[in-house]
Design a protein around this motif. Structure first.
Motif, short mmCIF file in Angstrom:
data_model
loop_
_atom_site.label_atom_id
_atom_site.label_comp_id
_atom_site.label_asym_id
_atom_site.label_seq_id
_atom_site.Cartn_x
_atom_site.Cartn_y
_atom_site.Cartn_z
N TYR A 43 86.92 62.70 141.67
CA TYR A 43 86.59 61.60 140.77
C TYR A 43 86.06 60.45 141.60
O TYR A 43 86.05 60.52 142.83
N VAL B 112 87.68 59.81 132.44
CA VAL B 112 88.77 60.68 132.04
C VAL B 112 90.07 59.89 132.11
O VAL B 112 90.35 59.22 133.12
N SER B 133 89.90 67.48 136.42
CA SER B 133 88.77 66.96 137.23
C SER B 133 88.06 68.07 137.98
O SER B 133 86.83 68.12 138.03
N ARG B 148 88.47 57.73 136.66
CA ARG B 148 89.66 58.41 136.15
C ARG B 148 90.90 57.52 136.22
O ARG B 148 91.03 56.71 137.13
#
Lengths: 172, 172, 172
Positions: A43, B112, B133, B148
């Motif tokens: 991420y 996310v 992820s 995230r």
């Protein structure tokens, strides 16, 4: 005519004086942004879509890599939580600057979600997240006023005190 | 001239070979998307606004209607949590495909939010949400890298292990 | 010709009859919106960016300033939680109307995040947040159907029963 022009120049100067850039405001407060550490998973710290930037959840991580840890209602006071939220805001601004280059491009802080590591009987999440909100308004003025949620979490990664995310509107 | 065309054809073939569609990547991984069950209340699995799709919070629900249940730090290991997050990602991709028709329209996974059913002393939410992820990056490559948050919840509906939501940018 | 026009007029009347404005729907339900109290910190109740409005996290605060407090799974029943979520929805609609002036400008309720003050063994967050979702669909019909998350929080500010936020699409 001359008087009017002079008056305008004076007005403009005042206006400029009171409208420092976010970077100048940070400097005046003695705050240094830093290069955000690379996430160690799949991420990233920020994603821009259109003129919105979505920031990842940020903990109270400092430039030296240390974090403020502990739970509100147990091992941290409200003042320590406030400080943690301020440190998380600095981490978010560091990631934001790395993404957009110049904080002067910010047109509005849209939304802040402040998640506080809390015992079931800790009810002062807003006083903790003020540490983030107050800094944003110190830096960005009216543009820094955001919609906000402040809530209590059962636990956070590595037992950090807060995790905060935000959505920022920037110039197209 | 002929050489140039041949060279272009070869280049194009390489490029196609390395850029499979998300649906092909899913097939290569042996993952089958499914028709999402209709919510039994006044909400939906996905809403598109402009070129953003907001996905509802999804649990680790499988095609057969069963869910992965339990709390991290208590009755589930990190590996089981990772698997639950991967299953939730498959459920989200199923809802996303139902909404937009073709996952090739995805231009970026923007955000996310991974919410993990956690005891107060469970601190490894990121290792759990990696299950989501990692799959997103397996399927979408660089476009799959998202901002995230990974946090610990006091409890989740029906005691599911994780609830994950995401925001996706798609072609206009 | 005359017949066609008459027919069109009748059709239009039916269509108008079944499509009351959100304000009329609220009145029919006996719900009065109110002027939202000013936040006492550096944040606001709503921020508009483009044609999206991000609402702050709202508790079940009534016009008289009182709140519904307590934890689900402990001192509140599901029915009381449902009522709290409905009251939080009214508070959000009050803030939304203050921001955009006319609820007829709403083109879609995009996302609702329902955070429920929960004990670790309370698993019925969806039944609680239905109190918000049901009202949104009563007021806005199909436009009111939103992507949703419903999750359990360790604690909430002042021990309120729920904190709910939402994202709304409005006409440009």
């Amino acid at each position: 005519m001359k008087v009017v022009i002079t008056f305008c120049v004076i007005l403009t100067s005042f206006s400029l004086a009171s409208a420092q850039s976010p970077e100048q405001e940070l400097e005046a407060l003695g705050i240094e942004l830093f290069t955000p550490p690379k996430p160690i998973a799949n991420y990233v710290k920020a994603v821009r879509t259109g003129n919105l930037v979505f920031l990842a959840g940020h903990g109270p991580g400092k430039a030296d890599g240390t974090n403020i840890k502990g739970r509100l209602g147990d091992d941290l006071t409200i003042e320590q939580g406030y400080e943690a939220a301020r440190v998380a805001a600095i981490a978010m601004l560091s990631s934001l600057k790395a993404e957009i280059g110049d904080l002067g491009k910010v047109t509005r802080i849209v939304k802040v979600t402040g998640m506080v590591n809390s015992t079931p009987d800790f009810y002062d999440q807003p006083k903790v997240i003020n540490g983030c909100s107050d800094l944003l308004v110190e830096i960005f003025g009216e543009k820094g006023k955001h919609a906000r949620a402040a809530v209590g979490m059962a636990s956070l990664p590595s037992n950090i005190a807060v995790e905060i995310e935000m959505i920022v509107e920037v110039i197209p």
